[in-house]
Every structure is written in structure tokens, then in C-alpha cells.
Design a protein around this motif. Structure first.
Motif, PDB file in Angstrom:
ATOM      1  N   ILE A  35       0.863  -1.190   0.000  1.00 36.83           N
ATOM      2  CA  ILE A  35       0.000   0.000   0.000  1.00 36.83           C
ATOM      3  C   ILE A  35       0.898   1.239   0.000  1.00 36.83           C
ATOM      4  N   THR A  36       0.564   2.221  -0.827  1.00 37.96           N
ATOM      5  CA  THR A  36       1.311   3.483  -0.820  1.00 37.96           C
ATOM      6  C   THR A  36       0.363   4.644  -0.523  1.00 37.96           C
ATOM      7  N   LEU A  37       0.763   5.462   0.421  1.00 32.87           N
ATOM      8  CA  LEU A  37       0.027   6.707   0.679  1.00 32.87           C
ATOM      9  C   LEU A  37       0.882   7.844   0.134  1.00 32.87           C
ATOM     10  N   GLU A  38       0.349   8.565  -0.846  1.00 30.47           N
ATOM     11  CA  GLU A  38       1.113   9.666  -1.440  1.00 30.47           C
ATOM     12  C   GLU A  38       0.656  10.976  -0.840  1.00 30.47           C
ATOM     13  N   GLY A  39       1.601  11.880  -0.686  1.00 33.25           N
ATOM     14  CA  GLY A  39       1.282  13.227  -0.225  1.00 33.25           C
ATOM     15  C   GLY A  39       0.737  13.268   1.186  1.00 33.25           C
ATOM     16  N   VAL A  40       1.397  12.567   2.109  1.00 38.71           N
ATOM     17  CA  VAL A  40       1.001  12.732   3.510  1.00 38.71           C
ATOM     18  C   VAL A  40       1.887  13.817   4.125  1.00 38.71           C
ATOM     19  N   ASP A  41       1.377  14.485   5.150  1.00 35.87           N
ATOM     20  CA  ASP A  41       2.140  15.566   5.775  1.00 35.87           C
ATOM     21  C   ASP A  41       3.428  15.026   6.373  1.00 35.87           C
ATOM     22  N   ASP A  42       4.480  15.823   6.236  1.00 34.44           N
ATOM     23  CA  ASP A  42       5.774  15.435   6.809  1.00 34.44           C
ATOM     24  C   ASP A  42       5.932  16.122   8.159  1.00 34.44           C
ATOM     25  N   ARG A  43       5.308  15.562   9.178  1.00 34.49           N
ATOM     26  CA  ARG A  43       5.445  16.142  10.533  1.00 34.49           C
ATOM     27  C   ARG A  43       5.293  15.021  11.568  1.00 34.49           C
ATOM     28  N   PRO A  44       5.758  15.288  12.797  1.00 35.90           N
ATOM     29  CA  PRO A  44       5.719  14.212  13.798  1.00 35.90           C
ATOM     30  C   PRO A  44       4.299  13.684  14.015  1.00 35.90           C
ATOM     31  N   GLY A  45       4.181  12.404  14.231  1.00 32.05           N
ATOM     32  CA  GLY A  45       2.880  11.831  14.566  1.00 32.05           C
ATOM     33  C   GLY A  45       2.153  11.210  13.389  1.00 32.05           C
ATOM     34  N   VAL A  46       2.590  11.544  12.164  1.00 34.06           N
ATOM     35  CA  VAL A  46       1.853  11.053  11.004  1.00 34.06           C
ATOM     36  C   VAL A  46       2.013   9.536  10.841  1.00 34.06           C
TER      37      VAL A  46
END
Ligand code: ASP
Ligand code: MG
Length: 403
Positions: free
Chosen positions: A264-275
Motif C-alpha cells: 500500500i502506498t500513501l502519497e502526499g502525507v504531511d511530513d510532521r511528527p505523529g503522522v
């Protein structure tokens, strides 16, 4: 003279003729002066059949009765086996788990052995008699029958070997040992003479199913040597033992693969702690095992992609869970079901550099694209297109001189 625990799997005791053959095998060991305790599985197919019947009564059949039901498979074999030994003139009796007792704890249908009372068993064996013990079953502190999870007679055998202080444990099955890879997809596969517990565990978790993994772990913790042999040939088999007892000629001991993965690939997720935690939380809560994970370096420090693998059967559910996970934003979710994980395993790689390079070069020479790479101390795995599985296994097997 050695003290041995000998376990027969379901195919080795599948009918009365095979039970008699297995009993003859025990007679040979006795006549060589060994002390033997026998552990038996249910006759092949019996446990599955009982499970099916329980489901016919109730999809959610009561677990305590499930254990009482399933334990009957091994009970039947133990009595038949003991009878077969007596027929050959060997003193024997069956010892049900509650008669020993073998005490377990944990969930019904998936219990763990916590103690085995060995005084009477030992006395019995010292008098030259052969106890035949049904594997897979135990008794709870509430005196209810329990079972150890599917394939659990291996666990019974290893635990008995440990508690009886046996010299080793023999597992008789329908294959004559552990192979460098699956002979069905690479005829050049060879039987491994000796393999370490750690390597065996990696091989098992990667698809080479010879023994229940939990039992190998238990053997490792208690330093019980195991021999895997076939009841159908006289071949030597494979010894599973501590790596201190093995000298590694080969850097790689085996090539394993599994074909039941999905990516599974998730594209364009936020690059910040907790993601990342947010992505994997619903999977963990629903008992979905995540295997390989890659997060790309984000170029703009804002968005990144995360790719991971799970079992194919969990794919649909995982996608549903991710789509409804609160606060998880992504631009696109995509998946690939036609993937396979191919791995090389070898305790020898700890001390040999260049193993990864050889693996990747060999794959590239065969035009095989790598999607994900993951490593542990004694293993390198790559995720590739499923259609290339056999080609990759054959290439790596030859690259690491296992042919
Ligand atoms: N009879 C049980 C099963 O089929 C246990 C065993 O064979 O190890 O799972
Ligand atoms: Mg079995």
C-alpha cells in the motif's frame, strides 16, 4: 545411550499402517539402547475435520469445548501408537496431558505450556517403558483441557525434551529436512545439514514451513537440539541448533519467499511528527501485521510518501481503515497485490560485507526491479513483482553458491 523425544506429525501417523511403521522406527531406537518418549499429532486431516464440525454447530463455538474436542484427535493417535508398540513387544502406555500433567496458561485454543511434571514419567522411562504422549494438549489450572494452537504438537515435543532433560528432540514429518529453498520452484535446492535457530525462525516466518515458529523459539531459549526427519526415507535430515555449533562455509544459508503480500502506498502525507503513528495505529488495533515500511525523504519538507506491506488477505480492510482514520490526510492511496517478498538468510552475513551488493547486482542482471528493501542482522528481503519470484529465487540461489 541417549534420551530422546520423538514427535510424529499428522502425515506420519495418517493411518494404522503408518502408525505401525512409526512404531517400528521406535523399536529400532529402543534396541540401540536409547530411552524414548513419543509425542504424536492427530492423524492427518482429523483436526481440520473436528474444527469443521464445531463450526457446523456454531461459527463461534465455545472455546473450552473446542479444546476438549480437538484434544481428542491426539488422544486417539496416542492410544493407537501405544497399542502398536505393545504389538511389537515393547512396554508402553499412553499418557494423556491431564495424567502427567502438562499444565498450560493463556487463552483456550491458544495456550502455552508452563510446567510438565516429569518425576513419574522419568521413573517410567527408567524402567525401560515408552510413554506415548498426545501433543497439542494440556490442562489448565481449572482442570479443563486446553490446546496449544494449530501445529502445537511441535511445542509439546520441545517442552517435553526440555523438561525431561532429553539429549535431543526428533521431529518426524513428510519432508526430509529444511531446504536451501523450496525444491518445487528450484530443483537445485539442497537439504541443509545444520541450521541455527535464528536462521530457521527467519526461514519459517518467510514461508518455509517445516516447524511451528513458536517451538523453534522455545528450543532456542532452552538450547534443545532438534532433528527434522522424514518418516518416509532414511535420509539424514536437518539439525536445528545453536549457531555456536555451526561453522559457516556459506554466507547465505537459504533463499525464502512469500507470495501472500500486498503493498500500500500513501502519497502526499504531511511530513510532521505523529503522522506515521497515525497511519499504523488503526492497523495495529485491528491486528493487521505490517511488514516492510519505507518513508521517502520529502523534497519540500511538507509532503512525503509512505509505502508498506501487509498480508494480502488484510488489504481490503487496511484500505478501509486508512480511509476513515481521523486526522490522516493524504493525496492518494494506491495498492499492488501482485508482489512477492524474496529474502536471503544467513548468519554468515554478519561477518561478510558485500552481501547486499551481490544480491542487488544479481537481481539487476536478471532485469528484476526492486520496490522495497528491508534488512535484519541475518536477512535481506526485497519486494518484487510476483511474476519474477521464481526467476529471483533461482538467480540468488546460484549467486550465493547454494546450487
Ligand atoms: N493436530 C494439531 C493440528 O493439526 C496439532 C499438530 O498437528 O501439531 O494443528
Ligand atoms: Mg500437524
Amino acid at each position: 545411550m541417549s534420551k530422546i523425544v520423538v514427535k510424529f506429525g499428522g502425515t506420519s501417523v495418517a493411518n494404522t499402517e503408518r502408525i505401525s511403521n512409526a512404531a517400528r522406527l521406535i523399536k529400532e531406537k529402543i534396541s540401540k539402547g536409547h530411552q524414548v518418549a513419543v509425542v504424536v499429532s492427530a492423524m492427518a486431516g482429523v483436526t481440520n475435520d473436528l474444527v469443521k464440525k464445531s463450526k457446523e454447530i456454531d461459527e463461534k463455538f465455545d472455546l473450552q469445548e473446542y479444546d476438549a474436542l480437538l484434544a481428542s484427535g491426539e488422544q486417539a493417535t496416542s492410544a493407537l501408537f501405544s497399542g502398536a508398540l505393545k504389538k511389537l513387544g515393547i512396554k508402553s502406555r499412553s499418557w494423556q496431558a491431564w495424567q502427567i500433567p502438562i499444565v498450560t496458561e493463556g487463552f483456550h485454543s491458544n495456550s502455552r505450556i508452563v510446567s510438565i511434571e516429569t518425576e513419574r514419567l522419568n521413573k517410567y522411562m527408567n524402567e525401560g517403558e515408552v510413554p506415548v504422549i498426545p501433543g497439542f494438549q494440556g490442562i489448565t489450572s481449572e482442570m479443563r483441557l486446553s490446546t496449544l494452537g494449530r501445529g502445537g504438537s511441535d511445542a509439546s515435543a520441545v517442552a517435553l525434551a526440555k523438561c525431561l532433560g532429553a539429549d535431543y528432540c526428533e521431529i518426524y514429518t513428510d519432508v526430509d529436512g529444511v531446504y536451501t529453498t523450496n525444491p518445487a520452484i528450484n530443483p537445485k535446492a539442497k537439504k541443509i545439514e545444520k541450521i541455527s535457530y535464528e536462521e530457521m525462525l527467519e526461514m519459517a516466518s518467510l514461508g518455509a514451513k517445516v516447524m511451528q515458529s513458536y517451538s523453534v523459539q522455545n528450543a532456542m531459549m532452552n538450547n534443545v537440539d532438534i532433528y527434522v526427519r522424514s518418516t518416509f526415507t532414511n535420509n539424514e535430515g536437518t539439525k536445528i541448533t545453536s549457531d555456536q555449533k555451526i561453522s559457516y562455509e556459506n554466507v547465505v544459508s537459504g533463499v525464502a519467499y512469500s507470495k501472500d503480500d500486498a503493498k500500500i502506498t500513501l502519497e502526499g502525507v504531511d511530513d510532521r511528527p505523529g503522522v506515521a503513528a497515525n497511519i499504523f495505529e488503526p492497523l495495529y488495533k485491528n491486528n493487521i501485521n505490517v511488514d516492510m515500511i519505507v518513508q521517502n525523504i520529502s523534497l519540500d519538507q511538507k509532503k512525503t510518501d509512505v509505502t508498506f506491506t501487509i498480508k494480502r488477505e488484510d488489504l481490503k480492510k487496511s484500505i478501509e481503515l486508512l480511509n476513515k482514520q481521523p486526522n490522516l490526510k493524504f493525496e492518494k492511496i494506491s495498492f499492488d497485490e501482485k508482489v512477492a517478498k524474496v529474502s536471503i538468510i544467513g548468519a554468515g552475513m554478519i561477518t561478510h560485507p558485500g552481501v547486499a551488493f551481490r544480491m542487488f547486482k544479481s537481481l539487476s542482471e536478471n532485469n528484476i526491479n526492486i520496490m522495497i528493501i528491508s534488512t535484519s542482522e541475518i536477512k535481506i528481503s526485497v519486494l518484487i513483482n510476483e511474476d519474477n519470484t521464481q526467476k529471483a529465487v533461482v538467480a540468488l540461489h546460484s549467486e550465493f553458491k547454494l546450487d
